[in-house]
Design a protein around this motif. Structure first.
Motif, mmCIF file in Angstrom:
data_model
loop_
_atom_site.group_PDB
_atom_site.id
_atom_site.type_symbol
_atom_site.label_atom_id
_atom_site.label_comp_id
_atom_site.label_asym_id
_atom_site.label_seq_id
_atom_site.Cartn_x
_atom_site.Cartn_y
_atom_site.Cartn_z
ATOM 1 N N UNK A 157 0.789 -1.309 -0.138
ATOM 2 C CA UNK A 157 0.033 -0.258 -0.070
ATOM 3 C C UNK A 157 0.831 1.390 0.226
ATOM 4 N N UNK A 158 1.163 2.152 -0.996
ATOM 5 C CA UNK A 158 2.070 3.318 -1.322
ATOM 6 C C UNK A 158 1.247 4.878 -0.657
ATOM 7 N N UNK A 159 -0.630 4.416 -0.243
ATOM 8 C CA UNK A 159 -0.706 5.241 0.971
ATOM 9 C C UNK A 159 -0.248 5.160 2.387
ATOM 10 N N UNK A 160 -0.536 3.964 2.441
ATOM 11 C CA UNK A 160 -0.018 3.332 3.848
ATOM 12 C C UNK A 160 1.299 3.499 4.306
ATOM 13 N N UNK A 161 2.140 3.436 3.589
ATOM 14 C CA UNK A 161 3.951 3.733 3.241
ATOM 15 C C UNK A 161 4.251 5.126 3.179
ATOM 16 N N UNK A 162 3.377 5.631 2.668
ATOM 17 C CA UNK A 162 3.655 7.124 2.269
ATOM 18 C C UNK A 162 3.439 7.746 4.134
ATOM 19 N N UNK A 163 2.402 7.320 4.431
ATOM 20 C CA UNK A 163 2.377 8.260 5.628
ATOM 21 C C UNK A 163 3.209 7.541 6.452
ATOM 22 N N UNK A 164 3.198 6.504 7.075
ATOM 23 C CA UNK A 164 4.449 6.332 7.992
ATOM 24 C C UNK A 164 6.259 6.918 7.367
ATOM 25 N N UNK A 165 5.887 7.261 6.421
ATOM 26 C CA UNK A 165 6.743 8.162 5.675
ATOM 27 C C UNK A 165 6.802 9.389 6.863
ATOM 28 N N UNK A 166 5.979 10.030 6.083
ATOM 29 C CA UNK A 166 5.894 11.344 7.162
ATOM 30 C C UNK A 166 5.792 11.817 8.614
ATOM 31 N N UNK A 167 5.535 10.502 8.694
ATOM 32 C CA UNK A 167 5.335 10.282 10.340
ATOM 33 C C UNK A 167 6.532 10.287 11.143
ATOM 34 N N UNK A 168 7.617 9.232 10.396
ATOM 35 C CA UNK A 168 8.433 9.458 10.949
ATOM 36 C C UNK A 168 9.317 10.990 10.444
ATOM 37 N N UNK A 169 8.970 11.564 10.208
ATOM 38 C CA UNK A 169 10.070 13.140 9.478
ATOM 39 C C UNK A 169 9.677 13.822 10.864
ATOM 40 N N UNK A 170 7.716 13.776 10.346
ATOM 41 C CA UNK A 170 7.762 14.909 11.226
ATOM 42 C C UNK A 170 7.971 14.815 12.787
ATOM 43 N N UNK A 171 7.599 13.775 13.093
ATOM 44 C CA UNK A 171 8.400 13.410 14.708
ATOM 45 C C UNK A 171 9.581 12.791 15.223
ATOM 46 N N UNK A 172 10.376 13.989 13.766
ATOM 47 C CA UNK A 172 11.928 13.558 14.338
ATOM 48 C C UNK A 172 12.709 12.024 14.622
ATOM 49 N N UNK A 173 11.477 11.163 13.936
ATOM 50 C CA UNK A 173 11.961 9.624 14.392
ATOM 51 C C UNK A 173 13.414 9.555 12.713
ATOM 52 N N UNK A 174 12.567 8.193 12.965
ATOM 53 C CA UNK A 174 13.298 7.387 11.924
ATOM 54 C C UNK A 174 12.692 6.016 11.969
ATOM 55 N N UNK A 175 11.654 5.776 10.165
ATOM 56 C CA UNK A 175 10.899 4.081 10.353
ATOM 57 C C UNK A 175 11.406 3.466 9.293
ATOM 58 N N UNK A 176 11.837 2.531 9.192
ATOM 59 C CA UNK A 176 12.049 1.796 7.885
ATOM 60 C C UNK A 176 10.859 0.825 7.870
ATOM 61 N N UNK A 177 10.194 1.397 6.851
ATOM 62 C CA UNK A 177 9.417 1.197 5.910
ATOM 63 C C UNK A 177 9.209 0.219 4.802
ATOM 64 N N UNK A 178 9.578 -1.346 5.410
ATOM 65 C CA UNK A 178 9.136 -2.789 5.164
ATOM 66 C C UNK A 178 8.656 -3.201 3.610
#
Ligand code: EPU
Length: 460
Positions: free
Chosen positions: A239-260
């Motif tokens: 799901x490219x919408x879900x994947x992008x959503x997690x990506x944005x949440x990582x950056x907005x919260x100043x974190x780092x998420x690997x979306x497998x």
């Protein structure tokens, strides 16, 4: 009633797996109805929209076995029990109208489908669907029934290939035309077709099933009719919408998420915009790592568009991300006329967002003179503060979750059935990467007023 209770401020970090795409899986299920052969799907997301679509298919004769743990769904529709999709599915999602395309060749009875629903983000008519089906030889009428109306469709002389030119590259109308064209006599040419990855996914699956479909570079799809089908296996795209959503949440919260499982090829435009504002990402062999890479820069112009443009479904969490950038950015929504209703709650939380009825930035779109606020200016960075918010639609829902993850204090989010339609195990996934998020029951009567979680008796 269940609500999400989110206390903001944590940087999200860790690993999440992208689920199978809602907007692909639901269509694949409908496509499998074309034949009586067994179809096996892998990476099937356990979400509300798949449940609803499966229930609709089972209603008319599909036999299904779904191992939710293994994410494998096996289906077969040996024969149709009925061609009537009950009214209780009216308004449930966008899928019923696609049943017409898939079923017309399997029965000489009327295919009866209730009116479609989906998120309230604009008028969302189905005129392109109806006119395409009519061009292929179907008779489609809207008739009033006991409670609500329904579409009655049949093909008195069978379906016959045709030249269809869509007025706009609608995803659903393209899919419906392809589904009907697969079993039509002769060749169908669909011009100005949608070429979203989810549409290509449908084409790939139909090819496995036995269809002969070609995709030209200029939005033209050729479908050669057939009645010979095979068993098929298919692994659903991420799901490219879900994947992008997690990506944005990582950056907005100043974190780092690997979306497998995030698929680079389906996210090109999104990644370009992310890079323009200074968001970090690194494409790996089996997914994409998203990370905060220093202060974010605004001054961006984004126009949502059909593929390969910036998806309208990325827009809402992107607006939340823009509230954290330095400077002003413009977003012009050109796919749906009324998809900014959710920004009022973000403004309540502290965001600086103004809406405009005009087309801001690039070009004049279809909605330039119909009076809907379909452009916004976001000024940042602004701190956000917690609120009680009711979700109006699926993608706005994620935007609110993301805003709550950034906000100071504890937010309460209601309207979870919207989120459950499209995000698999959202609370679990987010808490696994460090979010302070909890799904709790509250008594309905407390839903009217802001919920005070210091009073434990509201939890049931
Ligand atoms: N339109 C018409 N007449 C029609 C069909 C569409 O005027 O007969 C208009 C719509 O009103 C809209 C535009 O064309 O302004 C685009 O609509 P489209 O048909 O492409 O959208 P859809 O097929 O109803 C799918 C996704 C949406 C996604 C859009 C655009 C599904 C189930 N839904 O909707 O996803 O936003 O394509 O990519 O595939 C979501 O997942 O949250 C969601 C809303």
């Amino acid at each position: 009633m269940e609500v999400l209770r989110i206390t903001g401020g944590n940087a999200l970090s860790g690993r999440v797996k992208a689920s199978g795409a809602k907007n692909a899986m639901t269509k694949l299920l409908v496509a499998s109805l074309i034949s009586d052969k067994c179809c096996t799907f892998y990476n099937v997301p356990n979400i509300g929209d798949v449940e609803i679509t499966l229930a609709m298919c089972e209603e008319i004769g599909m036999e299904a076995s779904w191992d939710k743990e293994a994410k494998i769904l096996q289906v077969q529709t040996r024969e149709l029990k009925t061609t009537y999709i009950p009214q209780r599915f009216s308004g449930s999602n966008r899928i019923p109208i696609l049943m017409i395309g898939a079923l017309l060749a399997r029965s000489d009875q009327d295919i009866i489908v209730p009116t479609v629903g989906g998120d309230r983000i604009g008028a969302r008519p189905v005129d392109f669907h109806i006119s395409s089906l009519q061009q292929l030889g179907a008779t489609v009428e809207y008739r009033n029934m006991k409670k609500e109306g329904a579409y009655f469709a049949y093909a008195p002389h069978g379906l016959k290939g045709a030249l269809i030119t869509l007025p706009f590259p609608s995803v659903g109308a393209t899919e419906n035309s392809i589904l009907a064209a697969v079993t039509a006599r002769g060749t169908t040419v669909i011009k100005n077709a949608a070429i979203e990855p989810e549409v290509v996914e449908l084409i790939l699956f139909l090819q496995k099933l036995g269809a002969i479909i070609a995709l030209d570079a200029d939005r033209t799809i050729h479908v050669q009719g057939t009645r010979r089908f095979h068993e098929a296996e298919h692994t659903v795209m991420a799901d490219r919408i879900e994947a992008a959503s997690f990506g944005m949440a990582a950056i907005a919260t100043k974190g780092s998420i690997f979306v497998e499982g995030a698929e680079h090829r389906n996210m090109i435009t999104f990644l370009n915009k992310l890079r323009e504002i200074g968001g970090g990402f690194s494409v790996k062999s089996n997914g994409i790592e998203f990370f905060w890479n220093g202060n974010l820069q605004g001054g961006l112009h984004v126009e949502t568009d059909v593929h390969p443009g910036f998806m309208t479904d990325w827009q809402q969490p992107f607006v939340v991300l823009l509230t954290q950038t330095e400077g002003s950015s413009v977003i012009h929504e050109t796919v749906y006329e009324n998809r900014f209703g959710y920004v009022d709650s973000l403004v309540d939380m502290g965001a600086d967002i103004s809406s405009f009825k005009q087309c801001l930035g690039g070009r004049q779109c279809r909605f330039s003179s119909n009076g809907y606020p379909h452009s916004i200016v976001v000024k940042g960075p602004t701190p956000l503060s917690a609120k009680t918010i009711n979700i109006p639609d699926l993608r706005a829902g994620f935007a609110y979750v993301m805003a709550a993850l950034l906000a100071s204090g504890t937010s309460v989010i209601t309207g979870l059935p919207f989120l459950d339609r499209g995000y698999e195990n959202l609370a679990e996934k987010l808490s696994g990467i460090g979010a302070d998020i909890e799904r709790v029951y509250i008594e309905e009567r407390f839903a009217e007023t802001p919920v005070n979680f210091d009073t434990p008796y509201v939890l049931v």
